[in-house]
Design a protein around this motif. Structure first.
Motif, short mmCIF file in Angstrom:
data_model
loop_
_atom_site.label_atom_id
_atom_site.label_comp_id
_atom_site.label_asym_id
_atom_site.label_seq_id
_atom_site.Cartn_x
_atom_site.Cartn_y
_atom_site.Cartn_z
N PHE A 34 -0.93 -1.64 -6.12
CA PHE A 34 -1.97 -2.34 -6.04
C PHE A 34 -2.83 -2.86 -6.68
CE2 PHE A 34 -6.69 -1.07 -6.85
CZ PHE A 34 -7.16 -1.89 -6.23
N HIS A 35 -2.34 -2.10 -8.51
CA HIS A 35 -3.33 -2.55 -9.69
C HIS A 35 -1.98 -3.83 -9.90
CE1 HIS A 35 -4.49 0.82 -11.73
NE2 HIS A 35 -5.62 0.66 -10.52
N ALA A 36 -0.76 -3.57 -9.49
CA ALA A 36 -0.25 -4.93 -10.11
C ALA A 36 -0.32 -6.20 -8.75
CB ALA A 36 1.42 -5.12 -8.72
N PHE A 37 -1.34 -6.07 -7.82
CA PHE A 37 -1.70 -7.42 -6.82
C PHE A 37 -3.24 -8.41 -7.63
CE2 PHE A 37 -5.37 -7.84 -4.77
CZ PHE A 37 -5.27 -9.00 -3.47
N ILE A 38 -3.71 -6.78 -7.88
CA ILE A 38 -4.73 -6.85 -8.42
C ILE A 38 -5.27 -7.64 -9.65
CG2 ILE A 38 -7.19 -6.48 -9.72
CD1 ILE A 38 -7.41 -5.57 -6.97
N LEU A 39 -4.21 -6.95 -11.09
CA LEU A 39 -3.89 -7.82 -12.37
C LEU A 39 -3.41 -9.36 -11.91
CD1 LEU A 39 -2.78 -5.13 -14.57
CD2 LEU A 39 -5.59 -5.99 -14.48
#
Length: 212
Positions: free
Chosen positions: A186-191
């Motif tokens: 999720f963080h990889a997508f958001i960032l």
């Protein structure tokens, strides 16, 4: 977040925790495995007791069949647990690696290209500092949580054999461990999304996006 640097080496297990943590985790996991199998034997004795009642009470016969299914599921999960966890970790790694290719310049997140002599530049440096501290805190806690959930996994798995049809304890554990593992995806997508926008914005927009 993108499993770069030391997290891309053999020193880290699945990009989640240091190998030393995982080794200690497995020691406790084995301890809980032994306890779980002892509890499973108790559950089998309970099933055998119900079998005697099944010749008299039809409802006990139905409960007996459900109990046998739960025991089979519990045994399978205890045996295949680490395999399933490693599959989840590999899927997470693949997702993260896909999003990592969407960012052409990792330096964009460090703020090294900003002007330190302006108020806006100093403000962005403060943003980047807090972001770095926050993410390090989150991922250390994530590693600890996954370690604890893996170590105590047999306890939650064996609860299948004793809980009612809702199996709330086991379901809660599954949600916790999967959410902690795939938090990185999720963080990889958001960032990836935010950093891509950062490269085309300036001033107040860049500050707000960094804060977001």
């Amino acid at each position: 977040i993108y499993n770069k640097g030391i997290r891309d080496t053999r020193n880290f297990y699945g990009g989640v925790m240091a190998n030393e943590w995982m080794e200690k985790t497995m020691i406790f996991h084995i301890i809980f495995q032994v306890i779980a199998w002892i509890i499973l034997v108790i559950a089998i004795l309970k099933i055998l007791f119900k079998k005697n009642l099944s010749t008299i009470n039809p409802s006990s016969r139905i409960s007996l069949m459900e109990g046998i299914k739960d025991l089979l599921l519990t045994g399978f999960m205890l045996i295949a647990f680490m395999l399933l966890i490693n599959v989840a970790l590999k899927i997470n790694e693949r997702i993260v690696s896909i999003f990592s290719t969407t960012i052409p310049d990792y330096a964009a997140f460090t703020g090294i290209n900003n002007d330190y002599q302006t108020f806006a530049g100093c403000l962005l440096q403060i943003y980047y500092l807090f972001i770095t501290i926050y993410l390090n805190f989150v991922y250390i806690i994530r590693g600890l949580m996954v370690a604890v959930l893996i170590a105590t996994a047999p306890f939650f798995i064996v609860s299948i054999a004793f809980e009612d049809k809702n199996k709330k304890l086991f379901n809660t554990w599954v949600k916790q461990i999967l959410s902690n593992i795939f938090l990185q995806s999720f963080h990889a997508f958001i960032l990836s999304f935010f950093l891509s926008i950062q490269m085309t914005t300036r001033g107040i927009e860049l500050a707000i996006i960094s804060f977001a």
